[in-house]
Write a protein that holds these residues in place. Structure first.
Motif, PDB file in Angstrom:
ATOM      1  N   TRP A 117      -9.148 -12.948   3.059  1.00  0.00           N
ATOM      2  CA  TRP A 117      -9.128 -11.490   3.084  1.00  0.00           C
ATOM      3  C   TRP A 117      -7.759 -10.945   2.700  1.00  0.00           C
ATOM      4  N   LEU A 163     -10.618  -1.677  -0.452  1.00  0.00           N
ATOM      5  CA  LEU A 163     -10.307  -2.961   0.159  1.00  0.00           C
ATOM      6  C   LEU A 163     -11.448  -3.382   1.079  1.00  0.00           C
ATOM      7  N   GLN A 197       0.823  -1.206   0.000  1.00  0.00           N
ATOM      8  CA  GLN A 197       0.000   0.000   0.000  1.00  0.00           C
ATOM      9  C   GLN A 197       0.861   1.261   0.000  1.00  0.00           C
ATOM     10  N   CYS A 218      -6.963  -8.707  -0.611  1.00  0.00           N
ATOM     11  CA  CYS A 218      -6.363  -7.368  -0.484  1.00  0.00           C
ATOM     12  C   CYS A 218      -5.071  -7.275  -1.278  1.00  0.00           C
ATOM     13  N   LEU A 220      -5.920  -7.077  -4.970  1.00  0.00           N
ATOM     14  CA  LEU A 220      -6.450  -5.773  -5.367  1.00  0.00           C
ATOM     15  C   LEU A 220      -5.353  -4.710  -5.421  1.00  0.00           C
ATOM     16  N   VAL A 221      -4.465  -4.709  -4.434  1.00  0.00           N
ATOM     17  CA  VAL A 221      -3.401  -3.692  -4.412  1.00  0.00           C
ATOM     18  C   VAL A 221      -2.415  -3.929  -5.554  1.00  0.00           C
TER      19      VAL A 221
END
Length: 283
Positions: free
Chosen positions: A190, A105, A22, A194, A197-198
């Motif tokens: 999860w 997220l 992130q 995440c 997606l990142v």
């Protein structure tokens, strides 16, 4: 059954990796947004300095295009094939889109973390003994049923059959998180989602930044700012060139509107016009 547990250490490590991703993404987005802001600012300055001249030149180009189309048709009627028309030049001010909105997220699954790793086989057996031991049941059919289930638990423990022990405990009403270790699968899913997606967003930002740097306007900005840093006035030079081109186009338009009756002159005019449009662009 193989354990799917995620230990506290592994959970902390994966969370740290996600945070690093992130942070890296935030740097990439800041770099992209800064580059886009600089490009938008330059485009605004560029169009303020040269826009009126470019619009005047474009209007003349449109009139010349109409004149050449009229000459081409006249030559065809005379049996002469004119040179093919060249496509108009593109201007270096395309749209500069912002980054698309990122997919948020999902929230981290809630649940107790005290029993996050699945309990050991011995712990499961001890819980089975507390749940299923016949001494804890009243006499009669209930006691007989407990004896059967306890015998099955003894056999499962002796053979290392964790799945069977889990089934016996769940059937006896033991909370699922105390049997399989809490929300391990949900946490793993999860974290995986995440990270996916990142990483996908990182690829989007990198591709968008590459596209931004490949724009003609970006190369022009770099060249202009480098020249200005050296004390030059490149936009003034470009404006002077545009004025010269406007004067040339006016002269061409004047000639193009008057050579229609002479096939040779018309063909020469169209040939020069074709070569001019097919050549390198201004500025």
């Amino acid at each position: 059954m193989a354990s799917l547990a995620i230990t506290r250490h592994e959970l902390a490590r994966r969370r740290g990796q996600l945070q690093e991703l992130q942070r890296y993404l935030a740097l990439l987005e800041a770099d992209h947004d800064g580059a886009r802001a600089r490009l938008l600012g330059f485009r605004q300055r560029y169009l303020e300095a040269l826009g009126p001249l470019m619009r005047e030149l474009d209007a003349l180009e449109g009139q010349l295009q109409q004149a050449t189309a009229t000459l081409s048709e006249a030559l065809r009627r005379q049996g002469v094939e004119p040179p093919p028309p060249a496509p108009p030049r593109s201007r270096p001010w395309p749209d500069i889109p912002a980054l698309p909105a990122a997919t948020p997220l999902p929230p981290e699954p809630a649940g107790p973390l005290a029993d996050l790793p699945p309990p050991s086989l011995k712990t499961l057996y001890r819980r089975a003994a507390r749940r299923l031991h016949p001494d804890l049941a009243p006499s009669g059919p209930a006691r007989a049923a407990c004896e059967q289930r306890m015998a099955a638990a003894n056999e499962a423990y002796a053979s290392g059959d964790r799945a069977r022990l889990e089934q016996l405990l769940l059937a006896a009403g033991e909370p699922a998180e105390k049997v399989i270790g809490g929300p391990a699968d949900a946490l793993r899913a999860w974290l995986g989602l995440c990270e996916h997606l990142v990483q996908g967003r990182i690829r989007v930002v990198q591709a968008q930044t590459l596209a931004l740097h490949s724009l003609q306007m970006h190369g022009l900005r770099v060249a202009v700012e480098r020249a200005e840093a050296g004390g030059m006035r490149p936009l003034d030079i470009m404006a002077a060139r545009l004025r010269a081109q406007i004067a040339e186009r006016r002269q061409e338009l004047y000639i193009g509107e008057r050579v229609g009756g002479d096939a040779r002159l018309a063909a020469d005019f169209l040939r020069r016009r074709h070569q001019q449009l097919a050549g390198p662009g201004p500025g």
